[in-house]
Design a protein around this motif. Structure first.
Motif, mmCIF file in Angstrom:
data_model
loop_
_atom_site.group_PDB
_atom_site.id
_atom_site.type_symbol
_atom_site.label_atom_id
_atom_site.label_comp_id
_atom_site.label_asym_id
_atom_site.label_seq_id
_atom_site.Cartn_x
_atom_site.Cartn_y
_atom_site.Cartn_z
ATOM 1 N N TYR A 64 0.843 -1.198 0.000
ATOM 2 C CA TYR A 64 0.000 0.000 0.000
ATOM 3 C C TYR A 64 0.877 1.247 0.000
ATOM 4 O O TYR A 64 1.876 1.323 0.711
ATOM 5 C CB TYR A 64 -0.934 -0.011 1.210
ATOM 6 C CG TYR A 64 -1.904 -1.164 1.172
ATOM 7 C CD1 TYR A 64 -3.071 -1.090 0.415
ATOM 8 C CD2 TYR A 64 -1.641 -2.341 1.864
ATOM 9 C CE1 TYR A 64 -3.958 -2.162 0.362
ATOM 10 C CE2 TYR A 64 -2.523 -3.413 1.821
ATOM 11 C CZ TYR A 64 -3.673 -3.321 1.057
ATOM 12 O OH TYR A 64 -4.544 -4.372 0.992
ATOM 13 N N SER A 106 -1.919 4.542 -3.959
ATOM 14 C CA SER A 106 -2.958 3.507 -3.996
ATOM 15 C C SER A 106 -4.081 3.818 -3.007
ATOM 16 O O SER A 106 -5.256 3.552 -3.280
ATOM 17 C CB SER A 106 -2.354 2.131 -3.703
ATOM 18 O OG SER A 106 -1.884 2.033 -2.365
ATOM 19 N N MET A 107 -3.720 4.405 -1.870
ATOM 20 C CA MET A 107 -4.737 4.785 -0.884
ATOM 21 C C MET A 107 -5.573 5.950 -1.416
ATOM 22 O O MET A 107 -6.799 5.992 -1.222
ATOM 23 C CB MET A 107 -4.078 5.161 0.442
ATOM 24 C CG MET A 107 -3.260 4.055 1.079
ATOM 25 S SD MET A 107 -4.238 2.734 1.810
ATOM 26 C CE MET A 107 -4.232 3.212 3.532
ATOM 27 N N GLU A 131 -11.348 3.069 0.905
ATOM 28 C CA GLU A 131 -10.297 3.169 1.919
ATOM 29 C C GLU A 131 -10.902 3.129 3.318
ATOM 30 O O GLU A 131 -10.383 2.436 4.210
ATOM 31 C CB GLU A 131 -9.479 4.450 1.735
ATOM 32 C CG GLU A 131 -8.281 4.489 2.686
ATOM 33 C CD GLU A 131 -7.568 5.840 2.715
ATOM 34 O OE1 GLU A 131 -6.428 5.880 3.225
ATOM 35 O OE2 GLU A 131 -8.149 6.842 2.260
ATOM 36 N N THR A 142 -8.237 -5.255 -3.496
ATOM 37 C CA THR A 142 -7.395 -4.294 -2.783
ATOM 38 C C THR A 142 -7.355 -4.519 -1.275
ATOM 39 O O THR A 142 -6.515 -3.934 -0.594
ATOM 40 C CB THR A 142 -7.888 -2.858 -3.041
ATOM 41 O OG1 THR A 142 -9.271 -2.752 -2.661
ATOM 42 C CG2 THR A 142 -7.761 -2.497 -4.515
ATOM 43 N N GLU A 175 -0.255 -7.803 5.820
ATOM 44 C CA GLU A 175 -0.790 -6.775 4.926
ATOM 45 C C GLU A 175 -1.742 -5.853 5.683
ATOM 46 O O GLU A 175 -1.777 -4.639 5.439
ATOM 47 C CB GLU A 175 -1.521 -7.425 3.749
ATOM 48 C CG GLU A 175 -0.609 -8.105 2.745
ATOM 49 C CD GLU A 175 -1.391 -8.679 1.570
ATOM 50 O OE1 GLU A 175 -2.639 -8.556 1.548
ATOM 51 O OE2 GLU A 175 -0.758 -9.256 0.665
ATOM 52 N N PHE A 223 -1.556 -1.779 6.013
ATOM 53 C CA PHE A 223 -2.657 -0.905 5.638
ATOM 54 C C PHE A 223 -3.071 -0.024 6.809
ATOM 55 O O PHE A 223 -3.229 1.197 6.661
ATOM 56 C CB PHE A 223 -3.861 -1.722 5.162
ATOM 57 C CG PHE A 223 -5.028 -0.876 4.740
ATOM 58 C CD1 PHE A 223 -5.223 -0.550 3.408
ATOM 59 C CD2 PHE A 223 -5.931 -0.372 5.674
ATOM 60 C CE1 PHE A 223 -6.289 0.254 3.007
ATOM 61 C CE2 PHE A 223 -7.002 0.432 5.293
ATOM 62 C CZ PHE A 223 -7.170 0.748 3.959
#
Length: 386
Positions: free
Chosen positions: A3, A7-8, A183, A232, A239, A243
Motif C-alpha cells: 500500500y 494507492s490509498m 479506503e 485491494t 498486509e 494498511f
C-alpha cells in the motif's frame, strides 16, 4: 499487496457501485419509503421476499443473498470457536478500542455525526454488537439466519449516506474523497479485526496464531459481503498491519466531532457499569487500549483508575489459568462470558431486534478455541510505517 499514498488516494474516490446504483434508483423512483416498510419483514436468510418490493431492490437482495464462493468454511468454524472462547474480551475490544478508533479519524467522526441514528451511540453499539453475534452463529450463512439480511441492509445504509451527502453538496469530495469510500470501508474492517486482536493482545489474552488468523479471515468475508473490493483488501495479517499503519498516519487526529462522540460513548458505558464508583474505569480502559495520544485527541478524561486498569492483564491471566487447568472452570467462564455479552447487548437493544433502514434524510444540523500453551501465543505483526 503493498500500500502506498497513491494507492490509498485511489481508494478514496471509489464507493460501492452495486449498492450505490440500487439506492440512486430507489430515490429517483420515489420508492425508498415502500422499500423500508417491506424490508422490515425480511429478517432471515432464505425467506420469501414480500410482494410489492421494488424490482431493483429484489434483484439486489437476490444477487447478494449468498456468501462469496471462495469462503473457506473450515476457517469460518475456527473463527466461530475463537469468538466463543473470547466473546467477552472481543466485546470489550469492540466497545473500548474499535469504536473510539473510528472517532480518532476526523472525517469518519464528521460522517458519523451526519445521520439521526448515529447521534445515539447506544444504537450504533447495539447494531455493531448484534451484527457480530449474528456473524458468529453456527448457521450464520444458512436459511433462517439473521446475518445475511443484516449485512445486505447495512450495505444499502452506507450507500444511502453517500447518496445524501453528495446530492445535498454537504461533503467535500475533492478533499475528503467519496463518503464511506473503499479506503474507509477497509479501514473499518481493520478496526473490527486487527485492532480487536491488538487489544486482546494488550489485555494479555492468550491467542493462537491460528485463532487470530481465523478471526481476521471472518471479517474478510464480512467485508466482501459489505461491498469491499477484494482486489485491494489486505489478505493477511501482515498486509493488514501495513494498511492500518498507513491509514492511521494519513488520517488520525483531533476533531470536535470525535471528542463529542467519545463523550457520548463514555456516558453510555457509565450507565451500564454498575455503581458510580466504577464509572472512571470506562475512561481508563479506553485510554489504556487506544493510547494516551489518541485518548487526548478525543478528550478522554484522565482518572485515578488509569493506573489500576493496567492490572487487568494480570487479572485476566489468573482467570485464564483457571480456564486452562480446570474443565469445570473453563465451562463456567465460557458461560459467564456468554451471559455477559448477552446482558451487554440486551441493555443496548432494550431486548429489540435492530432494524437497518435507508434514511430518507440526514440530520439538518450536519456539523477456533484459543486454549493453547502460554509459550505459543499470537504475536501482532510489527509496525511497517516509521
Amino acid at each position: 499487496m503493498t500500500y502506498t499514498e497513491a494507492s490509498m488516494d485511489a481508494l478514496r474516490h471509489r464507493g460501492d457501485e452495486l449498492a450505490d446504483s440500487v439506492v440512486a434508483t430507489l430515490f429517483e423512483r420515489g420508492e425508498v419509503g415502500q422499500f423500508n416498510t417491506l424490508l422490515r419483514y425480511v429478517s432471515t436468510a432464505g425467506q420469501r421476499l414480500p410482494d410489492g418490493l421494488p424490482d431493483v431492490a429484489r434483484d439486489y437482495l437476490e444477487a447478494t443473498s449468498t456468501p462469496p464462493p471462495w469462503v473457506d468454511w473450515a476457517e469460518m468454524e475456527k473463527a466461530r470457536l475463537f469468538f466463543i472462547d473470547n466473546n467477552v474480551h472481543i466485546s470489550t475490544a469492540l466497545s473500548f478500542a474499535s469504536m473510539p478508533a473510528c472517532y480518532v479519524v476526523p472525517h469518519v467522526a464528521k460522517l458519523l455525526s451526519a445521520t439521526h441514528g448515529l447521534q445515539y451511540p447506544s444504537k450504533r453499539m447495539a447494531e455493531t454488537g448484534q451484527f457480530t453475534v449474528y456473524l458468529m452463529q453456527p448457521d450464520a450463512f444458512e436459511a433462517g439466519s439473521r446475518f445475511i439480511p443484516a449485512a445486505q441492509k447495512v450495505r444499502l445504509l452506507h450507500a444511502s449516506i453517500r447518496h445524501h451527502l453528495k446530492r445535498e453538496d454537504r461533503w467535500d469530495t475533492a478533499t475528503l474523497g467519496v463518503p464511506i469510500c473503499q479506503e474507509d470501508m477497509i479501514g473499518g474492517q481493520m478496526f473490527f479485526s486487527l485492532l480487536v486482536l491488538d487489544s486482546l493482545h494488550r489485555l494479555g489474552i492468550h491467542m493462537s496464531t491460528e485463532g487470530a488468523q481465523a478471526y481476521f479471515y471472518a471479517w474478510r468475508v464480512v467485508g466482501a459481503i459489505l461491498g469491499v473490493d477484494q482486489d485491494t483488501v489486505p489478505k493477511t495479517l501482515d498486509e493488514a498491519r501495513q494498511f492500518l499503519d498507513l491509514y492511521m498516519l494519513r488520517h488520525m487526529g483531533p476533531s470536535p466531532e470525535g471528542a463529542h462522540l467519545t463523550r457520548q460513548l463514555i456516558d453510555l458505558y457509565e450507565e451500564i457499569v454498575p455503581a458510580t464508583f466504577f464509572d472512571p474505569i470506562v475512561s481508563a480502559l479506553i485510554r489504556y487500549l487506544i493510547g494516551d495520544t489518541c485518548a487526548d485527541w478525543l478528550d478522554v478524561p484522565r482518572t485515578t483508575w488509569d493506573t489500576v486498569v493496567k492490572a487487568v492483564p494480570s487479572l485476566l491471566g489468573v482467570l485464564e489459568t483457571i480456564e486452562d487447568t480446570s474443565p469445570l472452570g473453563a465451562w463456567a467462564l465460557d458461560r459467564l462470558g456468554h451471559l455477559t455479552t448477552v446482558l451487554e447487548l440486551s441493555s443496548l437493544t432494550r431486548g429489540r431486534v435492530m432494524h437497518y433502514a435507508i434514511p430518507e434524510q440526514l440530520k439538518a444540523d450536519f456539523g477456533v478455541s484459543c486454549a493453547v500453551p502460554r509459550t505459543h501465543r499470537w504475536t501482532p505483526p510489527p509496525a511497517t510505517v516509521g
